[in-house]
Design a protein around this motif. Structure first.
Motif, mmCIF file in Angstrom:
data_model
loop_
_atom_site.group_PDB
_atom_site.id
_atom_site.type_symbol
_atom_site.label_atom_id
_atom_site.label_comp_id
_atom_site.label_asym_id
_atom_site.label_seq_id
_atom_site.Cartn_x
_atom_site.Cartn_y
_atom_site.Cartn_z
ATOM 1 N N LEU A 183 0.800 -1.231 0.000
ATOM 2 C CA LEU A 183 0.000 0.000 0.000
ATOM 3 C C LEU A 183 0.833 1.282 0.000
ATOM 4 N N PRO A 184 1.855 1.408 0.849
ATOM 5 C CA PRO A 184 2.664 2.630 0.789
ATOM 6 C C PRO A 184 3.390 2.790 -0.550
ATOM 7 N N VAL A 185 3.784 1.691 -1.152
ATOM 8 C CA VAL A 185 4.459 1.748 -2.449
ATOM 9 C C VAL A 185 3.479 2.253 -3.509
ATOM 10 N N LEU A 186 2.262 1.716 -3.515
ATOM 11 C CA LEU A 186 1.251 2.162 -4.472
ATOM 12 C C LEU A 186 0.930 3.635 -4.265
ATOM 13 N N ASP A 187 0.827 4.053 -3.019
ATOM 14 C CA ASP A 187 0.556 5.454 -2.716
ATOM 15 C C ASP A 187 1.680 6.340 -3.245
ATOM 16 N N GLY A 188 2.898 5.872 -3.182
ATOM 17 C CA GLY A 188 4.039 6.628 -3.681
ATOM 18 C C GLY A 188 4.074 6.747 -5.197
ATOM 19 N N LEU A 189 3.387 5.849 -5.890
ATOM 20 C CA LEU A 189 3.343 5.940 -7.347
ATOM 21 C C LEU A 189 2.543 7.151 -7.818
ATOM 22 N N VAL A 190 1.552 7.574 -7.043
ATOM 23 C CA VAL A 190 0.700 8.690 -7.460
ATOM 24 C C VAL A 190 1.524 9.959 -7.685
ATOM 25 N N PRO A 191 2.266 10.453 -6.690
ATOM 26 C CA PRO A 191 3.041 11.673 -6.961
ATOM 27 C C PRO A 191 4.135 11.457 -8.004
ATOM 28 N N ALA A 192 4.714 10.256 -8.053
ATOM 29 C CA ALA A 192 5.746 9.994 -9.059
ATOM 30 C C ALA A 192 5.177 10.113 -10.465
ATOM 31 N N LEU A 193 3.979 9.609 -10.667
ATOM 32 C CA LEU A 193 3.335 9.710 -11.983
ATOM 33 C C LEU A 193 2.892 11.136 -12.274
ATOM 34 N N VAL B 214 4.326 13.890 -11.292
ATOM 35 C CA VAL B 214 5.508 14.661 -11.660
ATOM 36 C C VAL B 214 5.881 14.358 -13.113
ATOM 37 N N ARG B 215 5.812 13.095 -13.496
ATOM 38 C CA ARG B 215 6.121 12.718 -14.879
ATOM 39 C C ARG B 215 5.112 13.313 -15.852
ATOM 40 N N ALA B 216 3.906 13.591 -15.373
ATOM 41 C CA ALA B 216 2.857 14.129 -16.244
ATOM 42 C C ALA B 216 2.956 15.640 -16.386
ATOM 43 N N GLY B 217 3.969 16.245 -15.820
ATOM 44 C CA GLY B 217 4.153 17.656 -16.044
ATOM 45 C C GLY B 217 4.079 18.529 -14.818
ATOM 46 N N GLY B 218 4.181 17.970 -13.674
ATOM 47 C CA GLY B 218 4.175 18.794 -12.470
ATOM 48 C C GLY B 218 3.459 18.108 -11.352
ATOM 49 N N PRO B 219 3.589 18.661 -10.189
ATOM 50 C CA PRO B 219 2.926 18.034 -9.034
ATOM 51 C C PRO B 219 1.424 18.133 -9.172
ATOM 52 N N GLY B 220 0.754 17.076 -8.777
ATOM 53 C CA GLY B 220 -0.694 17.070 -8.794
ATOM 54 C C GLY B 220 -1.224 17.574 -7.474
ATOM 55 N N PRO B 221 -2.491 17.292 -7.213
ATOM 56 C CA PRO B 221 -3.064 17.732 -5.949
ATOM 57 C C PRO B 221 -2.345 17.088 -4.772
ATOM 58 N N ALA B 222 -2.342 17.769 -3.672
ATOM 59 C CA ALA B 222 -1.691 17.250 -2.472
ATOM 60 C C ALA B 222 -2.324 15.951 -2.041
ATOM 61 N N ARG B 223 -1.501 15.015 -1.636
ATOM 62 C CA ARG B 223 -1.988 13.724 -1.146
ATOM 63 C C ARG B 223 -2.424 13.904 0.289
ATOM 64 N N THR B 224 -3.530 13.283 0.647
ATOM 65 C CA THR B 224 -4.046 13.435 2.000
ATOM 66 C C THR B 224 -3.756 12.216 2.859
ATOM 67 N N ALA B 225 -3.381 11.136 2.288
ATOM 68 C CA ALA B 225 -3.031 9.975 3.086
ATOM 69 C C ALA B 225 -2.653 8.877 2.171
#
Length: 163
Positions: free
Chosen positions: A140-150, A152-163
């Motif tokens: 689960l923490p690894v999957l959660d970490g994929l969100v911001p990594a993707l 950033v690759r899509a052109g910048g930081p997305g919305p802030a992660r809440t958990a």
């Protein structure tokens, strides 16, 4: 057979990509069936979630948070407003503009979706062998970490992660 640590990242990425869509759709189907919920498209549910967490929002801001075109949000809002799930009100800072908020009915539906999806997933996870449950929990923490990594690759930081 190779250990999981030795798997080629390309193969892992391919398999993960192949599994995400069917998993997401299976959870949504189980959720709707369990609670007798309406067949809201996933995009509408995502917009309601953004409005619930961050609202009220201007349509352009909702589009930015979802990383979609403003016209996409406009079409979603038309359908959601017609269903009584989104309310458009005058922007308190600019009377010419509107802000979007989820209706009380939308909040109730989202709460029901959340309860039903948690219940469906809990039942499925409980049916796994203990070693598989532990592996899933550790992932689960690894999957959660994929969100911001993707994002950033899509052109910048997305919305802030809440958990």
């Amino acid at each position: 057979m190779d250990s999981t640590a030795d798997r080629d990242p390309q193969d892992v990425a391919h398999e993960l990509g192949r599994l995400l869509g069917p998993l997401r759709r299976a959870v949504l189907r189980a959720t709707r069936t369990t609670e007798g919920l309406p067949e809201l498209p996933e995009a509408q549910i995502e917009l309601l979630r953004v409005l619930t967490g961050d609202g009220p929002l201007a349509p352009r801001e909702a589009a930015a948070r979802l990383r979609v075109a403003p016209s996409t949000v406009s079409n979603l809002v038309k359908a959601l407003a017609a269903a009584g799930l989104v309310e458009r009100t005058a922007d308190p800072d600019d009377a010419r503009a509107v802000v979007l908020t989820p209706s009380a009915r939308a909040l109730d539906l989202l709460a029901r979706y959340d309860r039903a999806s948690t219940s469906a997933l809990a039942a499925a996870v409980a049916g796994l062998p203990p070693a598989d449950r532990a592996t899933l929990a550790a992932a689960l923490p690894v999957l959660d970490g994929l969100v911001p990594a993707l994002e950033v690759r899509a052109g910048g930081p997305g919305p802030a992660r809440t958990a």
